[in-house]
Write a protein that holds these residues in place. Structure first.
Motif, PDB file in Angstrom:
ATOM      1  N   LYS A   1       0.112   6.110  -7.170  1.00  0.00           N
ATOM      2  CA  LYS A   1      -0.025   5.291  -8.361  1.00  0.00           C
ATOM      3  C   LYS A   1      -1.430   5.476  -8.908  1.00  0.00           C
ATOM      4  O   LYS A   1      -2.401   4.997  -8.331  1.00  0.00           O
ATOM      5  N   GLY A   2      -1.529   6.183 -10.013  1.00  0.00           N
ATOM      6  CA  GLY A   2      -2.834   6.545 -10.535  1.00  0.00           C
ATOM      7  C   GLY A   2      -3.459   7.645  -9.695  1.00  0.00           C
ATOM      8  O   GLY A   2      -2.812   8.253  -8.843  1.00  0.00           O
ATOM      9  N   VAL A   3      -4.723   7.890  -9.926  1.00  0.00           N
ATOM     10  CA  VAL A   3      -5.433   8.952  -9.214  1.00  0.00           C
ATOM     11  C   VAL A   3      -5.862   8.450  -7.842  1.00  0.00           C
ATOM     12  O   VAL A   3      -6.454   7.385  -7.706  1.00  0.00           O
TER      13      VAL A   3
ATOM     14  N   ASP B   1       0.826  -1.210   0.000  1.00  0.00           N
ATOM     15  CA  ASP B   1       0.000   0.000   0.000  1.00  0.00           C
ATOM     16  C   ASP B   1       0.859   1.258   0.000  1.00  0.00           C
ATOM     17  O   ASP B   1       0.453   2.296  -0.535  1.00  0.00           O
ATOM     18  N   ARG B   2       2.033   1.156   0.595  1.00  0.00           N
ATOM     19  CA  ARG B   2       2.928   2.298   0.710  1.00  0.00           C
ATOM     20  C   ARG B   2       4.363   1.832   0.443  1.00  0.00           C
ATOM     21  O   ARG B   2       4.767   0.754   0.874  1.00  0.00           O
ATOM     22  N   ILE B   3       5.109   2.674  -0.266  1.00  0.00           N
ATOM     23  CA  ILE B   3       6.533   2.408  -0.499  1.00  0.00           C
ATOM     24  C   ILE B   3       7.314   3.671  -0.170  1.00  0.00           C
ATOM     25  O   ILE B   3       6.948   4.773  -0.591  1.00  0.00           O
ATOM     26  N   VAL B   4       8.402   3.506   0.566  1.00  0.00           N
ATOM     27  CA  VAL B   4       9.250   4.637   0.932  1.00  0.00           C
ATOM     28  C   VAL B   4      10.701   4.286   0.615  1.00  0.00           C
ATOM     29  O   VAL B   4      11.096   3.122   0.674  1.00  0.00           O
ATOM     30  N   SER B   5      11.462   5.291   0.257  1.00  0.00           N
ATOM     31  CA  SER B   5      12.892   5.107   0.023  1.00  0.00           C
ATOM     32  C   SER B   5      13.609   6.365   0.508  1.00  0.00           C
ATOM     33  O   SER B   5      13.340   7.461   0.013  1.00  0.00           O
ATOM     34  N   VAL B   6      14.488   6.190   1.488  1.00  0.00           N
ATOM     35  CA  VAL B   6      15.175   7.325   2.112  1.00  0.00           C
ATOM     36  C   VAL B   6      16.678   7.206   1.865  1.00  0.00           C
ATOM     37  O   VAL B   6      17.331   6.298   2.377  1.00  0.00           O
TER      38      VAL B   6
ATOM     39  N   ASN C   1       6.399   9.800 -16.213  1.00  0.00           N
ATOM     40  CA  ASN C   1       6.458   8.792 -17.268  1.00  0.00           C
ATOM     41  C   ASN C   1       5.894   7.446 -16.834  1.00  0.00           C
ATOM     42  O   ASN C   1       5.443   6.659 -17.673  1.00  0.00           O
ATOM     43  N   GLU C   2       5.931   7.172 -15.538  1.00  0.00           N
ATOM     44  CA  GLU C   2       5.357   5.919 -15.039  1.00  0.00           C
ATOM     45  C   GLU C   2       3.885   6.078 -14.668  1.00  0.00           C
ATOM     46  O   GLU C   2       3.301   5.195 -14.037  1.00  0.00           O
ATOM     47  N   ASP C   3       3.287   7.193 -15.034  1.00  0.00           N
ATOM     48  CA  ASP C   3       1.886   7.473 -14.742  1.00  0.00           C
ATOM     49  C   ASP C   3       1.609   7.581 -13.249  1.00  0.00           C
ATOM     50  O   ASP C   3       0.509   7.304 -12.769  1.00  0.00           O
ATOM     51  N   PHE C   4       2.651   7.967 -12.494  1.00  0.00           N
ATOM     52  CA  PHE C   4       2.426   8.356 -11.107  1.00  0.00           C
ATOM     53  C   PHE C   4       1.913   9.797 -11.087  1.00  0.00           C
ATOM     54  O   PHE C   4       2.102  10.547 -12.039  1.00  0.00           O
ATOM     55  N   HIS C   5       1.314  10.172  -9.968  1.00  0.00           N
ATOM     56  CA  HIS C   5       0.826  11.536  -9.804  1.00  0.00           C
ATOM     57  C   HIS C   5       1.569  12.190  -8.638  1.00  0.00           C
ATOM     58  O   HIS C   5       1.440  11.758  -7.493  1.00  0.00           O
ATOM     59  N   LEU C   6       2.377  13.204  -8.957  1.00  0.00           N
ATOM     60  CA  LEU C   6       3.124  13.931  -7.933  1.00  0.00           C
ATOM     61  C   LEU C   6       2.172  14.820  -7.148  1.00  0.00           C
ATOM     62  O   LEU C   6       1.486  15.665  -7.722  1.00  0.00           O
ATOM     63  N   ILE C   7       2.121  14.639  -5.818  1.00  0.00           N
ATOM     64  CA  ILE C   7       1.171  15.422  -5.022  1.00  0.00           C
ATOM     65  C   ILE C   7       1.852  16.339  -4.011  1.00  0.00           C
ATOM     66  O   ILE C   7       1.203  17.229  -3.450  1.00  0.00           O
ATOM     67  N   ASP C   8       3.173  16.151  -3.799  1.00  0.00           N
ATOM     68  CA  ASP C   8       3.854  17.044  -2.863  1.00  0.00           C
ATOM     69  C   ASP C   8       5.358  16.972  -3.093  1.00  0.00           C
ATOM     70  O   ASP C   8       5.901  15.892  -3.373  1.00  0.00           O
ATOM     71  N   ALA C   9       6.035  18.123  -3.001  1.00  0.00           N
ATOM     72  CA  ALA C   9       7.490  18.181  -3.116  1.00  0.00           C
ATOM     73  C   ALA C   9       8.010  19.193  -2.108  1.00  0.00           C
ATOM     74  O   ALA C   9       7.445  20.283  -1.959  1.00  0.00           O
ATOM     75  N   GLU C  10       9.098  18.834  -1.424  1.00  0.00           N
ATOM     76  CA  GLU C  10       9.633  19.709  -0.382  1.00  0.00           C
ATOM     77  C   GLU C  10      11.149  19.600  -0.318  1.00  0.00           C
ATOM     78  O   GLU C  10      11.708  18.500  -0.366  1.00  0.00           O
ATOM     79  N   SER C  11      11.807  20.739  -0.202  1.00  0.00           N
ATOM     80  CA  SER C  11      13.255  20.770  -0.017  1.00  0.00           C
ATOM     81  C   SER C  11      13.581  20.803   1.479  1.00  0.00           C
ATOM     82  O   SER C  11      12.977  21.549   2.244  1.00  0.00           O
ATOM     83  N   LEU C  12      14.577  19.985   1.872  1.00  0.00           N
ATOM     84  CA  LEU C  12      15.041  19.950   3.263  1.00  0.00           C
ATOM     85  C   LEU C  12      16.537  20.265   3.338  1.00  0.00           C
ATOM     86  O   LEU C  12      17.236  19.769   4.217  1.00  0.00           O
ATOM     87  N   ARG C  13      16.997  21.130   2.441  1.00  0.00           N
ATOM     88  CA  ARG C  13      18.436  21.382   2.308  1.00  0.00           C
ATOM     89  C   ARG C  13      19.092  21.810   3.629  1.00  0.00           C
ATOM     90  O   ARG C  13      20.126  21.252   4.031  1.00  0.00           O
ATOM     91  N   ILE C  14      18.516  22.800   4.303  1.00  0.00           N
ATOM     92  CA  ILE C  14      19.118  23.291   5.543  1.00  0.00           C
ATOM     93  C   ILE C  14      19.105  22.204   6.614  1.00  0.00           C
ATOM     94  O   ILE C  14      20.026  22.119   7.447  1.00  0.00           O
ATOM     95  N   HIS C  15      18.090  21.352   6.581  1.00  0.00           N
ATOM     96  CA  HIS C  15      18.015  20.269   7.557  1.00  0.00           C
ATOM     97  C   HIS C  15      19.199  19.311   7.403  1.00  0.00           C
ATOM     98  O   HIS C  15      19.728  18.802   8.396  1.00  0.00           O
TER      99      HIS C  15
ATOM    100  N   LEU D   1       5.470  -2.840  -7.688  1.00  0.00           N
ATOM    101  CA  LEU D   1       5.300  -3.241  -6.294  1.00  0.00           C
ATOM    102  C   LEU D   1       4.189  -2.484  -5.573  1.00  0.00           C
ATOM    103  O   LEU D   1       3.735  -2.919  -4.506  1.00  0.00           O
ATOM    104  N   LEU D   2       3.750  -1.360  -6.124  1.00  0.00           N
ATOM    105  CA  LEU D   2       2.777  -0.503  -5.449  1.00  0.00           C
ATOM    106  C   LEU D   2       1.349  -0.832  -5.892  1.00  0.00           C
ATOM    107  O   LEU D   2       1.082  -1.017  -7.079  1.00  0.00           O
ATOM    108  N   MET D   3       0.458  -0.892  -4.910  1.00  0.00           N
ATOM    109  CA  MET D   3      -0.951  -1.141  -5.200  1.00  0.00           C
ATOM    110  C   MET D   3      -1.565   0.053  -5.937  1.00  0.00           C
ATOM    111  O   MET D   3      -1.104   1.191  -5.788  1.00  0.00           O
ATOM    112  N   PRO D   4      -2.623  -0.155  -6.742  1.00  0.00           N
ATOM    113  CA  PRO D   4      -3.354   0.973  -7.327  1.00  0.00           C
ATOM    114  C   PRO D   4      -3.816   1.924  -6.227  1.00  0.00           C
ATOM    115  O   PRO D   4      -4.249   1.492  -5.156  1.00  0.00           O
ATOM    116  N   LYS D   5      -3.673   3.216  -6.468  1.00  0.00           N
ATOM    117  CA  LYS D   5      -3.943   4.286  -5.504  1.00  0.00           C
ATOM    118  C   LYS D   5      -2.933   4.317  -4.358  1.00  0.00           C
ATOM    119  O   LYS D   5      -3.077   5.095  -3.417  1.00  0.00           O
TER     120      LYS D   5
END
Length: 387
Positions: free
Chosen positions: A372-374, A230-235, A302-316, A256-260
């Motif tokens: 993954k998808g809408v 349901d969720r995939i993370v990579s740090v 290109n993989e038909d993912f939907h980007l919903i949030d982006a954040e820079s943590l440079r100073i962190h 590997l990720l489920m729809p939605k």
């Protein structure tokens, strides 16, 4: 030798905007700038000027490791002075060098960096042994606070619910998957290519009696088959993937990720996408590549993912590295019992150099959240990430 000294003086004279001194191998000391010197650049032995001109990072990095050059002053600040001066010798030609990281090469590269010993990392990381950018909710946060904040922040961003499944690609020493299981009652799986990390995570799972909720495997992300999450993370893992394999990484996440399903990618990024630090590649992170935000978002789209949030943590990350560098120096007596002087000087330069790079904006770090998808079930605002 005298000609060498004249050329060194010429190169260094305009490298810094602050007053400083140079001390040569024969004892001669010269001073540049008005006022009290902020540091002294020390030549214990001459360095071939042709090597400095060809690849200043490699030449100076190796010279510092061997103690051919040294510094009396704040190493991070001196590197920042060089980065902030467009006329300094660090602003040389860009090195284009990309690597194709197949499965064997990826494992060899990861083992080179991470399998140098859990005992070494334990001496200067936080209590959870989290080896990635922390999240400072306050300038007064300790490193322990920041790493706990980071894990909590990522898990909130993923909008986890009890009973879901979570995959951590490149799970490190396991703090995120263990916390997800304990705090959210999700079934967590971590994968790593580091034998040292794998054994430590297995030990932690057993000690905390989380065998029913947490598993860890020693394998490449490309080898994981017939599983859905349901969720995939990579740090801090995609930096090891390599330019040629970025598309392969996102294809694997798609399979590997489920729809939605929701995925969070936490990655160091660079502005140019073409500069490889040859010294770091040779001695610290072989086969590494820092993607641009454009490369990452292009692959997401290109993989038909939907980007919903982006954040820079440079100073962190700059603050995280400053904590690591301080801890490293405090632990030096213990580190010297298991590592030699060349190794410790290499790591000092690496930690301080990276802190300087983040502070000067040479490199950045971003968290990208995508589905993954809408997925119309995610919260309407970012407020949920801070609750």
């Amino acid at each position: 030798m005298e000609m060498n000294k004249i050329l060194y003086k010429t190169i260094l004279k305009n490298a810094f905007f602050v007053p400083f001194k140079i001390r040569f191998w024969d004892g001669e000391v010269i001073k540049y700038g008005e006022g009290e010197s902020e540091f002294t650049f020390i030549f214990n032995n001459p360095i071939p000027l042709t090597e400095i001109k060809k690849d200043p990072s490699m030449a100076l990095g190796e010279a510092y490791m061997s103690n051919a050059i040294d510094l009396d002053g704040n190493l991070q600040k001196v590197i920042e002075y060089l980065y902030n001066n467009s006329k300094s010798f660090l602003h040389g030609p860009i090195i284009n060098k990309f690597f194709s990281n197949n499965r064997k090469k990826s494992k060899d590269n990861v083992e080179y960096h991470y399998d140098i010993g859990n005992d070494f990392y334990r001496l200067w990381l936080d209590d959870s042994m989290t080896y990635s950018c922390g999240y400072f909710q306050s300038p007064d946060d300790t490193l322990n606070d920041a790493q706990k904040n980071k894990v909590d922040y990522i898990l909130r961003k993923l909008n986890l619910e009890k009973g879901q499944t979570l995959l951590d690609i490149g799970c490190g020493w396991g703090e995120l998957i263990l916390t997800a299981a304990k705090e959210y009652q999700v079934k967590s799986m971590g994968i790593t290519l580091s034998s040292e990390q794998f054994l430590k995570v297995k030990e932690r799972i057993k000690v905390e009696k989380l065998e029913d909720l947490v598993e860890v495997q020693l394998l490449d992300y490309r080898e994981l088959k017939k599983r859905k999450f349901d969720r995939i993370v990579s740090v801090g893992m995609v930096e090891h993937v390599g330019k040629d394999c970025l598309h392969e990484y996102f294809c694997a996440v798609d399979k590997l990720l489920m729809p939605k399903g929701v995925s969070l990618l936490h990655s160091i990024t660079c502005n140019s996408g073409v500069a490889i630090d040859t010294w770091i590649d040779k001695y610290v992170f072989p086969g590494g590549y820092l993607p641009t935000v454009e490369e990452l978002t292009s692959n997401i789209i290109n993989e038909d993912f939907h980007l919903i949030d982006a954040e820079s943590l440079r100073i962190h990350y700059a603050k995280t590295l400053e904590h690591w560098a301080k801890n490293f120096e405090n632990a030096l007596p213990e580190i010297m019992k298991i590592k030699d002087e060349t190794f410790t000087r290499m790591w000092r330069l690496y930690l301080n150099g990276c802190a300087a790079s983040f502070n000067c904006g040479n490199i950045d770090i971003h968290q990208l959240l995508f589905t993954k998808g809408v997925n119309n079930e995610m919260p309407l605002t970012r407020e949920y990430m801070y609750q």
